[in-house]
Design a protein around this motif. Structure first.
Motif: not given
Length: 416
Positions: A368-378, A403-404
């Motif tokens: 599960v990855y999350r971003s607030t507008g920039g790059s995604y973080k695991l 979310y990805m």
């Protein structure tokens, strides 16, 4: 089913984002739930099982003529089973003909098709039509009521008991806002019921004893309200039904579509003057509070191979740089990744975001990855193929999150 769940200070808005991701915005743009005249009410999202608004949702109350929605649901189930046809002819009994108003004034011995009785029951709210339907299925009212109660229980209704097919007020005949939402959801899965409920005026043809006549819907959303000429179009109503005992004892159920979801509203213990405005308020609140939306299901560019070695030795770095990926994978292995499908997001309570997706068999787990507008973080590695949802414990109000979710499948190498 989140029975009793409602949302007050924190609300949310979910919009489509880039392919294969979900965008969730938590906000505090409205704080107050609507103040309703109804003693009990609910706004229920069928696809997510969320109670978007709830007021005394498990309080037992008189349904009145919205009972007829349950009657028609049972009839349609019997049509599905081949036990009855919409074109079967029903002979009106003395019991059905003597039902009190509202009625079609059917005559004893009159022969009328099942489909016309459904139009009469759902549009004009004919008590005689509903009674005739009940006898057509159950043989008599008592037997049909037993069928109704059995079917209601099968839908998950725990505080509902029917005594008759039309909702005429009688001791022991009751339901709840929650249960009625489940009944409405089940009934509106039938296209014919939707078709009937979306009809304003219908002509019932002549039969052996009566001339042709018209029935008109009692649903207030089919009549002009102030500046709204056609409320049923404005609010995207797909079905509804009124119930009235007197001006101070009224009910109303509606089903409407919004953002790819169906919301079911129920008001019980309302007044005939306020049930429409109460339902409009529920629709507006439900639209604002709707918590999930299905998104684009794939993103091929986000699928592929992840190399498993993160702290590479000097030898691994040489292999990675000089040789094809297949050579690297032979020595160090890899992880195959794919975007999940059916990704949705919702705010479950407060500002906590829950995402869910379709489970994938044959994989080792999910990332599960999350971003607030920039790059995604695991943010989470789920080590099970059977787990297909995740609640973000760190989401906060008044933020936008992307979310990805990817699957992963290990492939071992010679050194890994």
């Amino acid at each position: 089913m989140c029975a009793g769940q409602s949302f007050g200070a924190t609300t949310y808005n979910i919009k489509p984002a880039q392919t294969g991701t979900v965008k969730v915005t938590t906000s505090t743009t409205y704080a107050n739930k609507p103040s309703l005249t109804a003693d009990a009410a609910i706004a229920y999202c069928g696809e997510t099982g969320q109670v978007l608004y709830g007021k005394n949702i498990n309080k037992k109350m008189d349904p009145y003529s919205i009972t007829k929605m349950m009657t028609c649901y049972v009839v349609m189930k019997y049509v599905d089973k081949g036990k009855i046809s919409l074109d079967d002819t029903v002979t009106v009994s003395k019991y059905a003909a003597k039902q009190m108003e509202s009625k079609l004034y059917l005559l004893v011995g009159e022969k009328i098709k099942v489909r016309y009785l459904i139009y009469g029951a759902l549009l004009h709210s004919g008590n005689d039509a509903a009674a005739a339907l009940g006898e057509a299925v159950g043989g008599d009212t008592k037997s049909f009521a037993k069928i109704m109660n059995k079917e209601a229980a099968a839908l998950g209704c725990t505080n509902t008991h029917f005594v008759n097919a039309n909702g005429v007020k009688v001791s022991g005949h009751y339901t709840t806002a929650h249960d009625m939402a489940l009944i409405l959801q089940a009934a509106t899965k039938y296209e014919f019921i939707q078709k009937v409920c979306q009809t304003k005026l219908y002509k019932i043809p002549e039969d052996n004893l009566s001339d042709a006549f018209y029935v008109r819907t009692t649903n207030p959303f089919f009549y002009k309200d102030k500046k709204i000429k056609k409320p049923y179009l404005t609010y995207n109503i797909i079905a509804g039904k009124t119930g009235t005992w007197d001006s101070g004892s009224a009910t109303l159920i509606e089903a409407f579509r919004f953002n790819g979801r169906t919301i079911y509203t129920v008001v019980l213990g309302d007044t005939s003057a306020k049930r429409y405005s109460d339902t409009v308020d529920l629709i507006a609140y439900g639209r604002r509070a709707l918590s999930s939306i299905a998104l684009t299901e794939s993103n091929d560019s986000a699928s592929g191979i992840e190399k498993e070695a993160t702290n590479q030795s000097w030898f691994a770095k040489v292999i990675d740089k000089v040789f094809p990926d297949s050579v690297y994978e032979f020595f160090y292995g890899s992880t195959k990744i794919e975007m999940v499908k059916g990704l949705t997001g919702e705010v479950t309570s407060g500002s906590k975001v829950n995402i869910s997706w379709r489970p994938v068999s044959g994989v080792d787990g999910y990332k599960v990855y999350r971003s607030t507008g920039g790059s995604y973080k695991l943010i989470k590695k789920i080590k099970s193929a059977d787990t297909s949802s995740y609640t973000d414990p760190n989401s906060q109000s008044d933020h936008t999150y992307y979310y990805m979710v990817k699957t992963y499948s290990f492939k071992d190498g010679l050194f890994n």
